[in-house]
Design a protein around this motif. Sequence first.
Motif, PDB file in Angstrom:
ATOM      1  N   MET A 152       0.858  -1.190   0.000  1.00 26.50           N
ATOM      2  CA  MET A 152       0.000   0.000   0.000  1.00 26.50           C
ATOM      3  C   MET A 152       0.891   1.234   0.000  1.00 26.50           C
ATOM      4  N   LYS A 153       0.538   2.202  -0.823  1.00 23.73           N
ATOM      5  CA  LYS A 153       1.299   3.454  -0.888  1.00 23.73           C
ATOM      6  C   LYS A 153       0.580   4.574  -0.130  1.00 23.73           C
ATOM      7  N   ASP A 154      -0.752   4.668  -0.289  1.00 19.98           N
ATOM      8  CA  ASP A 154      -1.480   5.788   0.300  1.00 19.98           C
ATOM      9  C   ASP A 154      -2.863   5.340   0.764  1.00 19.98           C
ATOM     10  N   ALA A 155      -3.036   5.203   2.067  1.00 18.71           N
ATOM     11  CA  ALA A 155      -4.331   4.789   2.626  1.00 18.71           C
ATOM     12  C   ALA A 155      -5.404   5.838   2.367  1.00 18.71           C
ATOM     13  N   GLY A 156      -5.020   7.096   2.180  1.00 15.00           N
ATOM     14  CA  GLY A 156      -5.983   8.151   1.861  1.00 15.00           C
ATOM     15  C   GLY A 156      -6.640   7.908   0.510  1.00 15.00           C
ATOM     16  N   VAL A 157      -5.885   7.399  -0.443  1.00 15.27           N
ATOM     17  CA  VAL A 157      -6.440   7.075  -1.764  1.00 15.27           C
ATOM     18  C   VAL A 157      -7.415   5.910  -1.625  1.00 15.27           C
ATOM     19  N   LEU A 158      -7.056   4.933  -0.808  1.00 12.10           N
ATOM     20  CA  LEU A 158      -7.964   3.816  -0.554  1.00 12.10           C
ATOM     21  C   LEU A 158      -9.283   4.321   0.011  1.00 12.10           C
ATOM     22  N   GLN A 159      -9.209   5.224   0.983  1.00  8.41           N
ATOM     23  CA  GLN A 159     -10.430   5.772   1.581  1.00  8.41           C
ATOM     24  C   GLN A 159     -11.248   6.545   0.549  1.00  8.41           C
ATOM     25  N   GLU A 160     -10.572   7.311  -0.306  1.00  6.02           N
ATOM     26  CA  GLU A 160     -11.265   8.059  -1.363  1.00  6.02           C
ATOM     27  C   GLU A 160     -12.001   7.107  -2.307  1.00  6.02           C
ATOM     28  N   MET A 161     -11.352   6.005  -2.670  1.00  2.25           N
ATOM     29  CA  MET A 161     -11.974   5.029  -3.558  1.00  2.25           C
ATOM     30  C   MET A 161     -13.172   4.357  -2.882  1.00  2.25           C
ATOM     31  N   LEU A 162     -13.008   3.986  -1.605  1.00  2.00           N
ATOM     32  CA  LEU A 162     -14.106   3.357  -0.859  1.00  2.00           C
ATOM     33  C   LEU A 162     -15.287   4.315  -0.713  1.00  2.00           C
ATOM     34  N   ASP A 163     -14.998   5.577  -0.422  1.00  3.68           N
ATOM     35  CA  ASP A 163     -16.061   6.580  -0.304  1.00  3.68           C
ATOM     36  C   ASP A 163     -16.817   6.720  -1.624  1.00  3.68           C
ATOM     37  N   PHE A 164     -16.075   6.738  -2.734  1.00  2.00           N
ATOM     38  CA  PHE A 164     -16.722   6.838  -4.039  1.00  2.00           C
ATOM     39  C   PHE A 164     -17.620   5.629  -4.290  1.00  2.00           C
ATOM     40  N   LEU A 165     -17.112   4.425  -4.008  1.00  2.58           N
ATOM     41  CA  LEU A 165     -17.915   3.223  -4.229  1.00  2.58           C
ATOM     42  C   LEU A 165     -19.161   3.210  -3.348  1.00  2.58           C
TER      43      LEU A 165
END
Length: 182
Positions: free
Chosen positions: A5-18
């Motif tokens: 994992m490089k950026d957990a913030g990007v993961l959260q952004e993707m999850l929020d979008f989904l």
Amino acid sequence: SRDRMKDAGVLQEMLDFLDASPRTGIACAAVERTRDGKSEYLWDPGTNFFRSTLGRNGVCHQGMLYRKDVFERVGLYSEKYRLGGDYDHHLRCLLAGVETKMFHSCLAQFDVSGLGSKIFSTEGAELRAIQRAYTGRFPAYVMLAHDVFRVLHLLRLWLVKSIRRVPLGEQVRMTWVKWKLR
């Protein structure tokens, strides 16, 4: 594997979008391509899923999130292919009309120093076999585009690997990396 994992913030952004977009089945993010712990370039998923799968696997599964129902609709990754099970799955997702969202932020690091990135002949043969398996399922012009883009992709890979063998190869490779980072 040395993927991480490089950026957990990007993961959260993707999850929020989904969460906010229940019709979207796949979220694709960029990944940082690394080799032996050193960054090479950012592998961006492109403008859309269709263009990113023409002739090559332009989306990296290390940067993808799937809804469970995508696998229920189109099945799991095929174990028939040694390197291209994800690419085969991506084509099935296209045929099934799975909606995707592209993110251009970096989610993960993808280490390419493993075996899968060193078997050039297997990659080319598998790309061709996968694309041939879909003959008749995509329009003829799409299959022609797959052929053209596959050949261009394999030619680019061959050139990069060939250049590395000459004395100025590392300098040329670094120029390529800098160009990709733009």
